[in-house]
Design an enzyme around this catalytic site. Structure first.
Site, PDB file in Angstrom:
ATOM      1  N   GLU A 143     -18.815 -51.620  70.087  1.00  0.00           N
ATOM      2  CA  GLU A 143     -19.001 -52.865  69.343  1.00  0.00           C
ATOM      3  C   GLU A 143     -19.785 -52.656  68.051  1.00  0.00           C
ATOM      4  OE1 GLU A 143     -17.494 -53.648  73.120  1.00  0.00           O
ATOM      5  OE2 GLU A 143     -19.348 -52.565  72.640  1.00  0.00           O
ATOM      6  N   HIS A 179     -18.985 -61.095  81.398  1.00  0.00           N
ATOM      7  CA  HIS A 179     -17.738 -61.746  81.001  1.00  0.00           C
ATOM      8  C   HIS A 179     -17.836 -63.266  80.997  1.00  0.00           C
ATOM      9  CE1 HIS A 179     -16.597 -57.787  82.609  1.00  0.00           C
ATOM     10  NE2 HIS A 179     -15.559 -57.832  81.809  1.00  0.00           N
TER      11      HIS A 179
END
Length: 540
Positions: free
Chosen positions: A35, A105
């Site tokens: 990321e 998540h």
């Protein structure tokens, strides 16, 4: 576009970018699982004059790139006196209400991004707003964090309207009302609408979908609260230091609003807790319809006169249960033949449909509890769908080879009706949660006041989980041994050498072969059986 697994054939976890890499091969690229790299490349391209739109697989994964976000991306325009800007769009699935995601998540974390000047933050709740806000984000000059409630990916609907830009900082009025102002965004818009449907027209609620978190529509909310004199904010984020608290703080700091308010503002929010892996824990933590209904009724039940607000729910005062609708008749269901639908369950992140590979029961067959009814296949595994009821197999509404969607009805089981006990009428919605519980002489809350929540899992899964021993097993693997084995395999097999994940899977299988306790299960009658065959899944 740059992101993890966004190229064909996968097209992202939720298939959002499917076909784009085929149609635009020079503009759509898979990124590493890094990321910080994704955000760093995005910052560089935007500063260079491009308009990158980059995907993070889930917003929960942004933290390795947080230094790039808050040190470079958010403040580039400010620290260069406007000579440089960063027209970058970072979009990601966001939020919960889709079980199984838990820590990495299922986060709703918009307040964290709202804290940093220089970032615009938007959260659509409809496909039309998603398209319109994305258009605005892509044509702006500043970085945008574009959070897409992942629950929306399951709620596809056709829109025949052309894409119209949606300006940042403009809330959408969902409906007009005069008794209370309700503000929501993201997944909580849907939950709030369900709550309004439940109270029907008993209370006139003016509802807003905030949709733009930074900037947010202060004037629309102020105007509405001045009219209704009451405010309810519903959010999915954690309560501490949240956007909901920011809105309430702003409204109550305006003298003209504060002097007119008939009841204290209320925040319905996820508590300061984690989202659990078990769906029961997930839904217990999140705002639900019952809590929203209870909060609306609590706000309305507060007396109009300010001098009576404190006495309305004093520690020794009895709540006005008649006003809250808690008194109602009860009815008892009479025995009758019931039809229980068989539906495709949620089977994990990104799985939207499955293929029927076998029908294991014929119409008229006797069905026992937990019987396998049929099998469905996804790109990850073959799943049996089991019965949560005993009865007789009805008609199938599908056939082998059909592709079925999550939630689709496949058939039915006929069960013998039994009396299910008292059921409260509509007027008996569990609003006790909106009223402070009676206080005992020593100042403690009466623990007898509880709010009933519908189970999130089917009875079949719940029964099987009752025999699962909850535990976390953490093993520190010696990486040096794995590295040496991997190097030896690469020398011997070249590109065909197994990955570390495959090697670990191989080790698990050897352990199951050589150590019988790894092959044992606890059955419902508490007996222990040892199996020879297992379907082993490896999550990478």
């Amino acid at each position: 576009i740059f992101g993890e697994d966004i190229e064909d054939p996968k097209g992202g976890v939720f298939r959002l970018t499917q076909k784009l890499s085929t149609e635009f091969p020079k503009q759509v690229f898979n990124s590493p699982l890094a990321e910080s790299t994704i955000l760093g490349v995005g910052c560089g391209l935007a500063a260079y004059g491009k308009r990158p739109v980059f995907e993070l697989q889930f917003i929960d994964f942004i933290y390795p790139g947080f230094n790039q976000l808050v040190t470079n991306i958010s403040n580039l325009r400010w620290r260069s006196f406007g000579n440089w800007n960063c027209p970058l769009v970072i979009y990601a699935p966001y939020g919960a209400y889709l079980p199984g995601g838990s820590l990495w998540h299922s986060q709703a974390n918009e307040s964290m991004f709202a804290h940093y000047p220089g970032l615009n933050v938007v959260i659509p709740s409809t496909p039309e707003d998603a398209a319109g806000l994305l258009w605005t984000a892509m044509h702006g000059e500043d970085p945008v964090i574009f959070l897409i409630p992942k629950h929306m990916f399951w709620a596809e609907r056709e829109s025949k309207e052309p894409v119209r830009p949606v300006a940042f900082g403009q809330a959408r009025k969902v409906q007009s009302g005069s008794d209370l102002t309700l503000v929501a965004w993201g997944n909580t818009v849907e939950k709030s609408l369900e709550a309004l449907a439940k109270i029907d027209h008993d209370i006139s609620v003016e509802m807003f979908d905030l949709r733009s978190i930074v900037p947010w529509d202060k004037s629309a909310i102020e105007e509405s609260v001045l009219k209704t004199r009451r405010l309810l904010v519903v959010q999915e984020d954690t309560e501490n230091c949240s956007v909901g608290q920011m809105i309430i703080s702003h409204v109550t700091s305006q003298p003209d609003l504060w002097s007119e308010m008939a009841s204290p503002p209320i925040l319905v929010s996820k508590g300061n807790v984690m989202i659990g892996y078990n769906a029961i824990y997930e839904y217990a933590a999140l705002p639900d319809v019952e809590r929203i209904v209870a909060a609306i009724q609590k706000s309305i039940a507060t007396k109009q006169e300010r001098k009576e607000v404190g006495a309305a729910f004093g520690s020794n005062a009895e709540p006005n249960k008649q006003a809250l609708g808690t008194s109602a008749s009860t009815t008892v269901d009479m025995p009758k033949q019931n039809t229980q639908p068989i539906t495709v369950p949620i089977m994990g992140e990104g799985i939207r449909n499955a293929k029927i590979v076998s029908l294991l029961k014929n119409p008229g067959d006797a069905i026992a509890l937990d019987d396998d009814l049929c099998e469905v296949e996804t790109d990850k595994a073959v799943y049996p769908i089991q019965s949560s009821f005993a009865g007789t197999m009805g008609e199938w509404k599908t056939k082998v080879g059909d592709t079925v969607d999550i939630g689709q009805e496949l058939g039915a089981i006929l069960t013998d009706g039994v009396a299910t006990g008292p059921k409260h009428s509509k007027a008996t919605s569990p609003v006790e949660a909106a009223v402070p519980a009676a206080t005992s002489p020593d100042g403690r809350r009466d623990a007898r006041h509880h709010r009933q929540i519908e189970p999130a899992l089917s009875p079949t899964i719940t029964r099987k989980l009752s025999r699962v021993i909850p535990a976390n097993l953490q093993i520190d693997a010696r990486w040096e041994a794995i590295r040496k084995t991997r190097d030896a395999a690469k020398k011997k097999n070249g590109k065909n050498a197994p990955s570390p994940s495959v090697m670990i899977a191989w080790a698990v299988i050897r352990a199951m072969e050589n150590h019988p306790p790894f092959r044992r299960l606890i059955l419902e009658d508490e007996s222990i059986v040892e199996n020879k065959n297992f379907d082993l899944g490896i999550a990478v």
